[in-house]
Design a protein around this motif. Structure first.
Motif, PDB file in Angstrom:
ATOM      1  N   TYR A  42     -42.940 -24.734 -30.177  1.00 21.25           N
ATOM      2  CA  TYR A  42     -43.587 -24.427 -31.449  1.00 21.25           C
ATOM      3  C   TYR A  42     -45.085 -24.737 -31.494  1.00 21.25           C
ATOM      4  CZ  TYR A  42     -43.248 -29.358 -32.798  1.00 21.25           C
ATOM      5  OH  TYR A  42     -43.381 -30.710 -32.861  1.00 21.25           O
ATOM      6  N   LEU A  46     -47.477 -21.903 -32.818  1.00 23.63           N
ATOM      7  CA  LEU A  46     -48.320 -22.121 -33.995  1.00 23.63           C
ATOM      8  C   LEU A  46     -49.761 -21.719 -33.711  1.00 23.63           C
ATOM      9  CD1 LEU A  46     -48.394 -23.206 -36.893  1.00 23.63           C
ATOM     10  CD2 LEU A  46     -48.939 -25.444 -35.924  1.00 23.63           C
ATOM     11  N   LYS A  47     -50.256 -22.097 -32.534  1.00 20.14           N
ATOM     12  CA  LYS A  47     -51.624 -21.706 -32.146  1.00 20.14           C
ATOM     13  C   LYS A  47     -51.746 -20.189 -32.043  1.00 20.14           C
ATOM     14  CE  LYS A  47     -54.901 -21.860 -28.368  1.00 20.14           C
ATOM     15  NZ  LYS A  47     -55.042 -20.429 -28.369  1.00 20.14           N
ATOM     16  N   MET A  49     -49.951 -17.942 -33.604  1.00 17.80           N
ATOM     17  CA  MET A  49     -49.895 -17.354 -34.950  1.00 17.80           C
ATOM     18  C   MET A  49     -51.227 -17.521 -35.666  1.00 17.80           C
ATOM     19  SD  MET A  49     -47.153 -15.771 -35.147  1.00 17.80           S
ATOM     20  CE  MET A  49     -47.373 -15.275 -36.827  1.00 17.80           C
ATOM     21  N   LEU A  50     -51.856 -18.679 -35.497  1.00 18.31           N
ATOM     22  CA  LEU A  50     -53.175 -18.901 -36.100  1.00 18.31           C
ATOM     23  C   LEU A  50     -54.195 -17.918 -35.527  1.00 18.31           C
ATOM     24  CD1 LEU A  50     -54.925 -20.600 -37.984  1.00 18.31           C
ATOM     25  CD2 LEU A  50     -55.338 -22.127 -36.057  1.00 18.31           C
ATOM     26  N   ASP A  51     -54.179 -17.731 -34.222  1.00 19.22           N
ATOM     27  CA  ASP A  51     -55.071 -16.751 -33.590  1.00 19.22           C
ATOM     28  C   ASP A  51     -54.802 -15.344 -34.112  1.00 19.22           C
ATOM     29  OD1 ASP A  51     -56.291 -18.690 -32.091  1.00 19.22           O
ATOM     30  OD2 ASP A  51     -55.257 -18.205 -30.214  1.00 19.22           O
ATOM     31  N   VAL A  53     -53.378 -14.422 -37.019  1.00 24.38           N
ATOM     32  CA  VAL A  53     -53.779 -14.281 -38.428  1.00 24.38           C
ATOM     33  C   VAL A  53     -55.301 -14.177 -38.550  1.00 24.38           C
ATOM     34  CG1 VAL A  53     -53.862 -15.502 -40.646  1.00 24.38           C
ATOM     35  CG2 VAL A  53     -51.713 -15.363 -39.378  1.00 24.38           C
ATOM     36  N   THR A  54     -56.005 -15.013 -37.805  1.00 24.03           N
ATOM     37  CA  THR A  54     -57.472 -14.973 -37.837  1.00 24.03           C
ATOM     38  C   THR A  54     -57.998 -13.628 -37.335  1.00 24.03           C
ATOM     39  OG1 THR A  54     -57.523 -17.354 -37.432  1.00 24.03           O
ATOM     40  CG2 THR A  54     -59.557 -16.153 -37.065  1.00 24.03           C
ATOM     41  N   SER A  55     -57.436 -13.151 -36.248  1.00 25.88           N
ATOM     42  CA  SER A  55     -57.860 -11.856 -35.699  1.00 25.88           C
ATOM     43  C   SER A  55     -57.575 -10.725 -36.675  1.00 25.88           C
ATOM     44  CB  SER A  55     -57.142 -11.580 -34.374  1.00 25.88           C
ATOM     45  OG  SER A  55     -57.458 -12.565 -33.440  1.00 25.88           O
TER      46      SER A  55
END
Length: 121
Positions: A42, A46-47, A49-51, A53-55
Protein backbone atom coordinates in the motif's frame (compact mmCIF):
# COMPACT_ATOMS: atom_id res chain seq x y z
CA UNK A 1 5.71 30.70 -26.08
CA UNK A 2 2.71 29.73 -23.96
CA UNK A 3 1.67 26.86 -26.20
CA UNK A 4 5.24 25.49 -26.36
CA UNK A 5 5.42 25.55 -22.57
CA UNK A 6 2.09 23.77 -22.26
CA UNK A 7 3.20 21.11 -24.74
CA UNK A 8 6.27 20.50 -22.56
CA UNK A 9 4.00 20.20 -19.52
CA UNK A 10 1.85 17.66 -21.36
CA UNK A 11 4.92 15.64 -22.36
CA UNK A 12 6.11 15.67 -18.75
CA UNK A 13 2.71 14.48 -17.52
CA UNK A 14 2.69 11.75 -20.16
CA UNK A 15 6.08 10.54 -18.90
CA UNK A 16 4.74 10.49 -15.34
CA UNK A 17 1.66 8.50 -16.40
CA UNK A 18 3.81 6.00 -18.31
CA UNK A 19 6.03 5.64 -15.24
CA UNK A 20 2.93 4.96 -13.12
CA UNK A 21 1.83 2.24 -15.56
CA UNK A 22 5.25 0.55 -15.54
CA UNK A 23 5.54 0.69 -11.74
CA UNK A 24 2.02 -0.72 -11.33
CA UNK A 25 2.88 -3.50 -13.74
CA UNK A 26 6.04 -4.28 -11.75
CA UNK A 27 4.11 -4.28 -8.47
CA UNK A 28 1.53 -6.62 -9.95
CA UNK A 29 4.22 -9.03 -11.21
CA UNK A 30 5.95 -8.95 -7.79
CA UNK A 31 2.65 -9.63 -6.03
CA UNK A 32 1.89 -12.56 -8.36
CA UNK A 33 5.37 -14.05 -7.80
CA UNK A 34 4.96 -13.85 -4.02
CA UNK A 35 1.29 -14.95 -4.01
CA UNK A 36 0.34 -11.73 -2.24
CA UNK A 37 -2.32 -9.12 -2.74
CA UNK A 38 -1.23 -5.84 -4.29
CA UNK A 39 -2.73 -4.18 -1.22
CA UNK A 40 0.21 -5.50 0.79
CA UNK A 41 2.26 -2.88 -1.02
CA UNK A 42 0.00 0.00 0.00
CA UNK A 43 2.76 2.65 0.51
CA UNK A 44 3.85 2.27 -3.11
CA UNK A 45 0.22 2.22 -4.27
CA UNK A 46 -0.52 5.37 -2.25
CA UNK A 47 2.40 7.18 -3.90
CA UNK A 48 1.23 6.04 -7.33
CA UNK A 49 -2.31 7.23 -6.66
CA UNK A 50 -0.99 10.61 -5.52
CA UNK A 51 1.08 10.88 -8.70
CA UNK A 52 -1.90 9.88 -10.80
CA UNK A 53 -4.27 12.39 -9.15
CA UNK A 54 -1.72 15.19 -9.45
CA UNK A 55 -1.05 14.39 -13.10
CA UNK A 56 -4.77 14.29 -13.85
CA UNK A 57 -5.27 17.69 -12.23
CA UNK A 58 -2.43 19.16 -14.30
CA UNK A 59 -3.92 17.70 -17.49
CA UNK A 60 -7.33 19.14 -16.69
CA UNK A 61 -5.84 22.57 -15.97
CA UNK A 62 -3.80 22.64 -19.18
CA UNK A 63 -6.68 21.44 -21.35
CA UNK A 64 -8.99 24.06 -19.84
CA UNK A 65 -6.47 26.89 -20.30
CA UNK A 66 -5.62 26.27 -23.97
CA UNK A 67 -9.08 27.22 -25.34
CA UNK A 68 -9.13 30.27 -23.05
CA UNK A 69 -5.80 31.46 -24.42
CA UNK A 70 -6.89 30.91 -28.02
CA UNK A 71 -10.18 32.76 -27.54
CA UNK A 72 -8.39 35.53 -25.63
CA UNK A 73 -6.15 36.26 -28.62
CA UNK A 74 -9.19 36.36 -30.90
CA UNK A 75 -11.12 38.64 -28.51
CA UNK A 76 -8.13 40.97 -28.12
CA UNK A 77 -7.78 41.27 -31.88
CA UNK A 78 -11.51 42.01 -32.24
CA UNK A 79 -11.49 44.69 -29.53
CA UNK A 80 -8.37 46.40 -30.85
CA UNK A 81 -9.95 46.32 -34.31
CA UNK A 82 -13.11 47.97 -32.96
CA UNK A 83 -11.06 50.75 -31.38
CA UNK A 84 -8.93 51.23 -34.50
CA UNK A 85 -12.00 51.27 -36.76
CA UNK A 86 -13.67 54.22 -35.02
CA UNK A 87 -14.07 56.91 -37.64
CA UNK A 88 -13.00 59.90 -35.60
CA UNK A 89 -13.11 62.27 -38.58
CA UNK A 90 -16.59 61.19 -39.65
CA UNK A 91 -19.33 63.79 -39.50
CA UNK A 92 -22.06 61.11 -39.67
CA UNK A 93 -21.34 59.90 -36.14
CA UNK A 94 -21.71 62.08 -33.07
CA UNK A 95 -18.81 62.57 -30.71
CA UNK A 96 -20.90 60.86 -28.03
CA UNK A 97 -21.27 57.73 -30.22
CA UNK A 98 -17.56 57.68 -30.99
CA UNK A 99 -16.48 58.07 -27.36
CA UNK A 100 -19.11 55.57 -26.19
CA UNK A 101 -17.80 52.99 -28.67
CA UNK A 102 -14.22 53.75 -27.67
CA UNK A 103 -14.78 53.45 -23.91
CA UNK A 104 -17.00 50.40 -24.25
CA UNK A 105 -14.34 48.56 -26.27
CA UNK A 106 -11.59 49.80 -23.97
CA UNK A 107 -13.52 48.61 -20.91
CA UNK A 108 -14.01 45.15 -22.43
CA UNK A 109 -10.33 45.03 -23.36
CA UNK A 110 -9.26 45.94 -19.81
CA UNK A 111 -11.58 43.24 -18.40
CA UNK A 112 -9.99 40.73 -20.75
CA UNK A 113 -6.51 41.75 -19.59
CA UNK A 114 -7.59 41.47 -15.94
CA UNK A 115 -9.05 38.01 -16.55
CA UNK A 116 -5.85 36.83 -18.23
CA UNK A 117 -3.77 38.31 -15.42
CA UNK A 118 -5.81 36.44 -12.81
CA UNK A 119 -5.61 33.16 -14.72
CA UNK A 120 -1.86 33.44 -15.23
CA UNK A 121 -1.07 34.22 -11.60
Amino acid sequence: NYMALQILVLVNVLIIVLDIVFVLRGLWHDAVKMNESMLSQYPALLKLMLDFVTSTMVLIFVFLRIPTKVSSARDSERLVGEIADIEWDSTLLTLETKTSTFFSSLSQFLKLIETEKNLDS
